[in-house]
Scaffold this motif. Structure first.
Motif, mmCIF file in Angstrom:
data_model
loop_
_atom_site.group_PDB
_atom_site.id
_atom_site.type_symbol
_atom_site.label_atom_id
_atom_site.label_comp_id
_atom_site.label_asym_id
_atom_site.label_seq_id
_atom_site.Cartn_x
_atom_site.Cartn_y
_atom_site.Cartn_z
ATOM 1 N N SER A 112 -12.479 -23.251 24.926
ATOM 2 C CA SER A 112 -12.008 -23.695 26.239
ATOM 3 C C SER A 112 -13.181 -23.955 27.176
ATOM 4 O O SER A 112 -14.326 -23.578 26.894
ATOM 5 C CB SER A 112 -11.094 -22.625 26.848
ATOM 6 O OG SER A 112 -11.721 -21.351 26.844
ATOM 7 N N VAL A 113 -12.866 -24.589 28.302
ATOM 8 C CA VAL A 113 -13.857 -24.891 29.341
ATOM 9 C C VAL A 113 -13.270 -24.481 30.686
ATOM 10 O O VAL A 113 -12.138 -24.019 30.778
ATOM 11 C CB VAL A 113 -14.219 -26.397 29.360
ATOM 12 C CG1 VAL A 113 -14.877 -26.813 28.057
ATOM 13 C CG2 VAL A 113 -12.977 -27.246 29.622
ATOM 14 N N HIS A 114 -14.064 -24.646 31.748
ATOM 15 C CA HIS A 114 -13.598 -24.285 33.077
ATOM 16 C C HIS A 114 -12.319 -25.018 33.459
ATOM 17 O O HIS A 114 -12.142 -26.194 33.151
ATOM 18 C CB HIS A 114 -14.669 -24.624 34.134
ATOM 19 C CG HIS A 114 -15.897 -23.797 34.034
ATOM 20 N ND1 HIS A 114 -15.900 -22.438 34.218
ATOM 21 C CD2 HIS A 114 -17.186 -24.148 33.771
ATOM 22 C CE1 HIS A 114 -17.129 -21.984 34.074
ATOM 23 N NE2 HIS A 114 -17.916 -22.994 33.791
ATOM 24 N N LYS A 115 -11.450 -24.318 34.135
ATOM 25 C CA LYS A 115 -10.242 -24.925 34.679
ATOM 26 C C LYS A 115 -10.490 -25.277 36.135
ATOM 27 O O LYS A 115 -10.620 -24.395 36.979
ATOM 28 C CB LYS A 115 -9.069 -23.944 34.568
ATOM 29 C CG LYS A 115 -7.751 -24.480 35.095
ATOM 30 C CD LYS A 115 -6.659 -23.423 34.942
ATOM 31 C CE LYS A 115 -5.327 -23.934 35.451
ATOM 32 N NZ LYS A 115 -4.261 -22.890 35.304
ATOM 33 N N LEU A 116 -10.599 -26.566 36.405
ATOM 34 C CA LEU A 116 -10.902 -27.024 37.758
ATOM 35 C C LEU A 116 -9.624 -27.365 38.519
ATOM 36 O O LEU A 116 -8.616 -27.762 37.926
ATOM 37 C CB LEU A 116 -11.805 -28.251 37.718
ATOM 38 C CG LEU A 116 -13.214 -28.041 37.177
ATOM 39 C CD1 LEU A 116 -13.991 -29.340 37.238
ATOM 40 C CD2 LEU A 116 -13.944 -26.964 37.963
ATOM 41 N N LEU A 117 -9.670 -27.206 39.822
ATOM 42 C CA LEU A 117 -8.568 -27.582 40.699
ATOM 43 C C LEU A 117 -9.070 -28.644 41.676
ATOM 44 O O LEU A 117 -10.271 -28.685 41.987
ATOM 45 C CB LEU A 117 -8.043 -26.360 41.461
ATOM 46 C CG LEU A 117 -7.451 -25.243 40.595
ATOM 47 C CD1 LEU A 117 -7.029 -24.059 41.463
ATOM 48 C CD2 LEU A 117 -6.273 -25.739 39.770
ATOM 49 N N PRO A 118 -8.195 -29.496 42.168
ATOM 50 C CA PRO A 118 -8.631 -30.572 43.077
ATOM 51 C C PRO A 118 -8.928 -30.061 44.480
ATOM 52 O O PRO A 118 -8.234 -30.366 45.438
ATOM 53 C CB PRO A 118 -7.425 -31.522 43.061
ATOM 54 C CG PRO A 118 -6.250 -30.634 42.806
ATOM 55 C CD PRO A 118 -6.754 -29.584 41.849
ATOM 56 N N ILE A 119 -9.982 -29.271 44.580
ATOM 57 C CA ILE A 119 -10.403 -28.712 45.867
ATOM 58 C C ILE A 119 -11.661 -29.440 46.322
ATOM 59 O O ILE A 119 -12.653 -29.482 45.578
ATOM 60 C CB ILE A 119 -10.678 -27.200 45.742
ATOM 61 C CG1 ILE A 119 -9.390 -26.463 45.359
ATOM 62 C CG2 ILE A 119 -11.256 -26.641 47.038
ATOM 63 C CD1 ILE A 119 -9.595 -24.998 45.068
ATOM 64 N N PRO A 120 -11.674 -30.007 47.507
ATOM 65 C CA PRO A 120 -12.864 -30.733 47.984
ATOM 66 C C PRO A 120 -14.123 -29.872 47.933
ATOM 67 O O PRO A 120 -14.130 -28.742 48.408
ATOM 68 C CB PRO A 120 -12.495 -31.084 49.430
ATOM 69 C CG PRO A 120 -11.007 -31.114 49.452
ATOM 70 C CD PRO A 120 -10.570 -30.034 48.498
ATOM 71 N N GLY A 121 -15.173 -30.420 47.334
ATOM 72 C CA GLY A 121 -16.466 -29.735 47.279
ATOM 73 C C GLY A 121 -16.617 -28.726 46.171
ATOM 74 O O GLY A 121 -17.724 -28.198 45.952
#
Length: 437
Positions: A112-121
């Motif tokens: 697996s890899v990092h789970k990103l969220l659509p957070i600015p910056g």
């Protein structure tokens, strides 16, 4: 006689055990076992927070693949494509050269890899925590922030540089936050300019409590220990924006900081989507024997596989190291069985408990569902890690002993890893812009 080839993609918990098991079950004169992995080591992830905190040398948790799997052929590289019709994979080695590798059996254990969220910056300013380079960079970064704070004339700048925000109160985030205060306190003690300066650590999570996977008693114990160590625990709270100067919380509060550590879960490696096989919840669909439906030559295990949980009908097994290890062993057994060696079995595993290191002499553990805390939990936690590691046990134990006896860690900036080479989204081949220090 041409040997048949079994290719294992990924050298994490599942892939390592699969390769190890296959090399033991299949006669080397008839079969070649090839392991494709970006590094020449197996990374024991649970102890990564102790590398970031200066307790363990990174080599302790980096176990040599050639050294511990002598009968497995290591192919260094990143797999870019799986060509099912041709029964081959395409991968790129560390120097950029492209290769093809055919297989008779394929085990996908890409993790697996990092789970990103659509957070600015977020992608620009957060630090990930999934590998040795990231842990070393975080250690360098934290050390640098304290040293820059000591050189700063303005109080606001000192406070910002001495504030560290960790998002995600699961196992990794909790352990990172638990190890942080002692490390930064030791760093600050070397600077007269920081006498009396507050070293502020915040742990955020949208869940109503830390370690939500645990029962309430042990979750409460972890929460209490964190607060006693000076960590500000903010539940039902996350960040809505990250900038070079700080983060905005979902409560609307702005926290000046130069350090944002992202530990909010994981997602299967992007290769899973590119294979072209059926997925569920981003994971490859497999049967209880870890085989991919319609492709008897392909198996999958670990975080990349949606393995049915036979102990909880209708559910999938969790993306944990405990399941990955056992699935890797079963994958080896079932692949060997498909080649005429042994008998296949279905995956069935009851959770045996957990361990969480909370820094100093504290931990929380639930071995065989017996709740423990304090020193007994610490002993169980470290004993479990030593037993689970496939190598470097004595050196790891020595590092723990030195930390307990000397009580002062070596902490200097190594300058080995720049932030631009440690992107938060490790699945992306692009290198992001350097973050402002």
């Amino acid at each position: 006689m041409t040997r048949k080839r079994v290719v294992v993609v990924g050298g994490g918990f599942a892939g390592y055990e699969a390769a190890k098991g296959l090399s033991a079950k299949l006669p080397p004169e008839e079969f070649e076992i090839a392991l494709v992995n970006p590094t020449d080591y197996f990374l024991y992830l649970p102890l990564l927070p102790e590398v970031a905190a200066g307790i363990l040398d990174p080599r302790r948790i980096s176990v040599s693949l050639p050294g511990t799997l002598p009968d497995v052929r290591l192919m260094l590289g990143e797999v870019r494509a799986v060509e099912l019709a041709e029964r081959q994979i395409r991968y790129t080695d560390p120097e950029g050269a492209h290769h093809r590798l055919s297989y008779d059996r394929l085990v996908l254990a890409v993790g697996s890899v990092h789970k990103l969220l659509p957070i600015p910056g977020l992608a620009e300013y957060a630090h990930g925590f999934r590998g040795v380079p990231e842990a070393l960079y975080l250690r360098d970064h934290v050390t640098r922030q304290v040293e820059l704070a000591a050189a700063a004339d303005e109080e606001k700048e000192r406070d910002a540089r001495c504030t560290f925000v960790v998002v995600g109160a699961g196992y990794t985030g909790t352990e990172v936050a638990a190890q942080g205060p002692r490390y930064t306190a030791q760093l600050a003690a070397r600077h007269a300019e920081l006498r009396g300066q507050r070293m502020r650590w915040l742990l955020l999570d949208v869940a109503p409590r830390v370690l939500p996977e645990l029962d309430q008693r042990l979750s409460g114990t972890a929460d209490r220990v964190l607060r006693e160590q000076g960590v500000e625990v903010r539940t039902e709270t996350s960040i809505s924006e990250a900038t070079a100067d700080g983060v905005t919380l979902t409560t609307g509060e702005f926290v000046p900081t130069r350090s944002l550590v992202w530990c909010v879960g994981v997602r299967p490696d992007p290769l899973v989507d590119d294979v072209g096989l059926e997925t569920t919840k981003g994971r490859l669909v497999v049967d209880p024997r870890l085989g991919v439906p319609g492709h008897p030559e392909v198996f999958a295990c670990g975080d990349a596989a949606a393995v049915p949980d036979l102990t909880r009908p209708g559910e999938l097994t969790a993306m944990t190291a405990q399941h990955a290890v056992r699935q890797g062993k079963l994958a080896a057994r079932n692949v060997a069985a498909s080649l005429g060696h042994g008998k296949a079995r279905r995956y069935r595993h009851h959770d045996l408990g957990f361990v969480v290191d909370l820094g100093a002499r504290r931990a929380a553990a639930n071995p065989l569902h017996i709740p423990l805390s304090g020193l007994p939990a610490k002993a169980v936690t470290r004993g479990y890690h030593l037993v689970s590691m496939p190598g470097n046990r004595i050196r790891t134990a020595v590092d723990w002993l030195l930390d307990a006896v000397l009580r002062r860690r070596q902490s200097v900036q190594l300058g080995l890893v720049r932030s631009g080479t440690v992107p938060l989204d490790t699945a992306s081949p692009e290198v992001p812009k350097l973050r402002k220090e």
